[in-house]
Design an enzyme around this catalytic site. Structure first.
Site, short mmCIF file in Angstrom:
data_model
loop_
_atom_site.label_atom_id
_atom_site.label_comp_id
_atom_site.label_asym_id
_atom_site.label_seq_id
_atom_site.Cartn_x
_atom_site.Cartn_y
_atom_site.Cartn_z
N HIS A 269 0.83 -1.21 0.00
CA HIS A 269 0.00 0.00 0.00
C HIS A 269 0.88 1.27 0.00
O HIS A 269 0.74 2.14 -0.86
CB HIS A 269 -0.91 -0.02 1.24
CG HIS A 269 -1.84 1.16 1.35
ND1 HIS A 269 -3.15 1.11 0.93
CD2 HIS A 269 -1.65 2.43 1.80
CE1 HIS A 269 -3.72 2.28 1.14
NE2 HIS A 269 -2.82 3.11 1.66
N GLU A 270 1.81 1.32 0.95
CA GLU A 270 2.66 2.52 1.03
C GLU A 270 3.58 2.63 -0.18
O GLU A 270 3.92 3.73 -0.61
CB GLU A 270 3.47 2.54 2.34
CG GLU A 270 2.62 2.58 3.62
CD GLU A 270 1.60 3.72 3.68
OE1 GLU A 270 1.83 4.77 3.06
OE2 GLU A 270 0.56 3.53 4.35
N HIS A 273 1.76 4.55 -2.73
CA HIS A 273 1.86 6.00 -2.48
C HIS A 273 3.25 6.49 -2.90
O HIS A 273 3.40 7.54 -3.51
CB HIS A 273 1.67 6.30 -0.99
CG HIS A 273 0.24 6.26 -0.52
ND1 HIS A 273 -0.76 7.00 -1.09
CD2 HIS A 273 -0.34 5.57 0.50
CE1 HIS A 273 -1.91 6.78 -0.45
NE2 HIS A 273 -1.68 5.91 0.52
N GLU A 299 -4.77 7.90 -2.90
CA GLU A 299 -5.24 6.63 -2.37
C GLU A 299 -5.51 5.63 -3.51
O GLU A 299 -5.36 4.42 -3.32
CB GLU A 299 -6.50 6.87 -1.53
CG GLU A 299 -6.83 5.80 -0.52
CD GLU A 299 -5.76 5.52 0.52
OE1 GLU A 299 -4.82 6.33 0.69
OE2 GLU A 299 -5.83 4.46 1.16
ZN ZN Z 1 -3.12 5.18 1.90
#
Ligand code: ZN
Length: 505
Positions: A269-270, A273, A299
């Site tokens: 997830h990170e 980003h 997101e």
């Molecule tokens: Zn996030």
């Protein structure tokens, strides 16, 4: 005005914007340091240092000279500038106006109450006493309504709050989209609950060495394209993606020995980003035009990798061998289908951050409806716990037995961040719509994923989204990339198909 003079004024503006961006980068590194390696004893001093730097940043951003430069450029020949230059000028104008339109006393009261509010909320949550937090929450809503009148006088107060996180998004767009999600997801969630399929997940729980988890996370984040020459990964209590610059992106995760999937998906997830930040428009890294567009689009990038890619059968196919090699005592003999189903378990739960992709949107819609009601005064703070619990029961079929696992669970309101929640579900819907288009644009994505070849996927995201920065509005970006505006059907169909198969619906 002569164009050379205008170019000169633009250059002065660019120097000021670059300076602000660099000071912001220093703040980013101080924040990372505070969360990751700072000794505990330095906390008080660090918050003073950060407040001092925030003061410098604020002074510079409300500088009258700054305003004069912007107004000259906007009023006397904006058409002389390129698309990118115009974007920098308009972004600077928006920021300048936001910083200067609000009376100083109001800014101070919000800042002061937000910081005190955090402590009051944390204590109330720990002691399970909503009534201790209620007066602070009431005051924060009052102040954020007042703030909205100054910052966006033409918008409804809640729309103004949403605009800070999701520029251009209005309740009039969101409400019908969320209503459609609700209509489709409530029965899907109920059907999954009723399904006779009982997923086996015991092999995901055990004793997983943290060193091995770290190595695994690093390998996979590298495979999908995170550049460790321009970034790093560490651990922190609350995972985040920060850092000081597009060439210095810091992602974090947290590890638990009992569960390796949580930290692995956290890393992915990170990384999503991080790839957005590392992929910013080359040549304009210190200028607003290259900054990420909105929270929802940010997101969408993390959820793209976490859900569309990593929770995909083909991804499991490619990595299952590595998982088994890393943790043979738990995973030896587990089939691909069993593994894939286990990581996609869906079950209603009280806590938003622990929710799966099917139930998560209901947590968001609940918060959106409550915030909307608090701002238009159809819901009062006093009744919040009951309103919250009733909605949980209606949407997810479960009722919290305490405020700590209900209305007090999120940090956002204690800091005055109203209007933030919708971005999470907007991100999920954007991610799904982008993925659908990518499947049409690139041949055989499943095969690429199943062979660990992620470079085309990353390149598509770089070219279509990351490098576009703030040139387009979100609506226009989604339209340009996918051929249509945000359409929740992509997300709804994806969930129905995927979970229909897993749960044999
Ligand atoms: Zn996030």
């Amino acid at each position: 005005m002569k164009s050379e003079i205008l170019k000169g004024i633009y250059k002065q503006l660019v120097l000021k914007l670059e300076e602000l961006s660099r000071l912001g980068g220093v703040m980013g590194i101080m924040h990372w340091d505070q969360e990751v390696i700072m000794p505990k004893g330095a906390a008080e001093n660090r918050s003073k240092q950060m407040a001092a730097l925030a003061g410098v940043l604020h002074e510079k951003s409300i500088d009258l000279e700054f305003g004069r430069l912007i107004n000259k450029l906007v009023d006397t020949g904006i058409e002389n500038f390129t698309e990118i230059e115009q974007c920098n000028i308009y972004e600077a104008k928006r920021e300048y106006e936001l910083e200067t339109k609000i009376p100083k006393e109001l800014v101070q009261e919000i800042a002061e109450l937000s910081s005190r509010g955090h402590q009051i909320w944390a204590k109330a949550r720990k002691e399970n006493k909503f009534e201790d937090f209620a007066p602070t929450l009431e005051r924060l809503i009052f102040l954020k309504k007042k703030w909205a009148k100054f910052s966006f006088p033409n918008l409804e107060p809640y729309d103004a709050n949403i605009d800070i996180f999701e520029r251009g998004m209005r309740m009039s767009n969101l409400t019908p989209i969320f209503d459609q999600l609700k209509k489709e997801l409530i029965p899907l969630i109920a059907a999954i609950k009723k399904s006779s399929i009982n997923l086996e997940t015991s092999f995901l729980e055990g004793d997983f060495s943290i060193d091995k988890q770290k190595a695994l996370g690093k390998t996979i984040s590298k495979d999908i394209g995170f550049d460790y020459n321009n970034g790093r990964m560490d651990s922190s209590v609350h995972p985040f993606c920060g850092g000081g610059h597009s060439t210095d992106v810091r992602i974090t995760t947290r590890y638990r020995t009992e569960n390796f999937i949580e930290s692995l998906f956290g890393v992915i997830h990170e990384t999503g980003h991080g790839l957005y930040e590392q992929g910013r428009m080359p040549g304009f890294l210190d200028l607003p035009v290259s900054e990420s567009l909105t929270m929802g689009i940010h997101e969408s990038q993390s959820l793209f990798w976490e859900r569309m890619i990593a929770q995909n059968l083909y991804f499991c196919d490619y990595y299952l061998n590595l998982f088994v090699e890393t943790f043979p005592e738990k995973l030896k003999g587990v089939s691909l289908n069993a593994f894939y189903s286990a990581i996609n378990l869906s079950r209603p739960s009280f806590i938003r951050v622990e929710a799966d992709e099917v139930t998560y949107p209901m947590h968001i819609i609940l918060r959106y409806e409550i915030e909307k009601g608090l701002f238009d005064e159809t819901i009062s703070v006093r009744n919040l716990p009951e309103v919250w619990n009733d909605k949980m029961e209606e949407y997810l079929g479960i009722r919290p037995s305490s405020d700590s696992e209900g209305v007090l669970q999120d940090v956002h309101w204690s800091g005055g961040a109203f209007g933030y929640f919708p971005s999470y579900t907007l991100g999920a819907m954007y991610a799904c719509q982008f993925y659908s288009k990518m499947l049409l644009d690139i041949n055989d994505i499943p095969k690429m994923i199943a062979t660990g070849n992620f470079s085309c996927i990353k390149k598509w995201l770089n070219e279509n989204i990351h490098e576009k920065g703030r040139i387009f509005s979100t609506d226009d970006l989604v339209l340009k990339v996918t051929g249509e505006k945000l359409n929740p059907c992509f997300f709804i169909d994806y969930l129905k198909n995927k979970y229909g198969e897993i749960y044999n619906l």
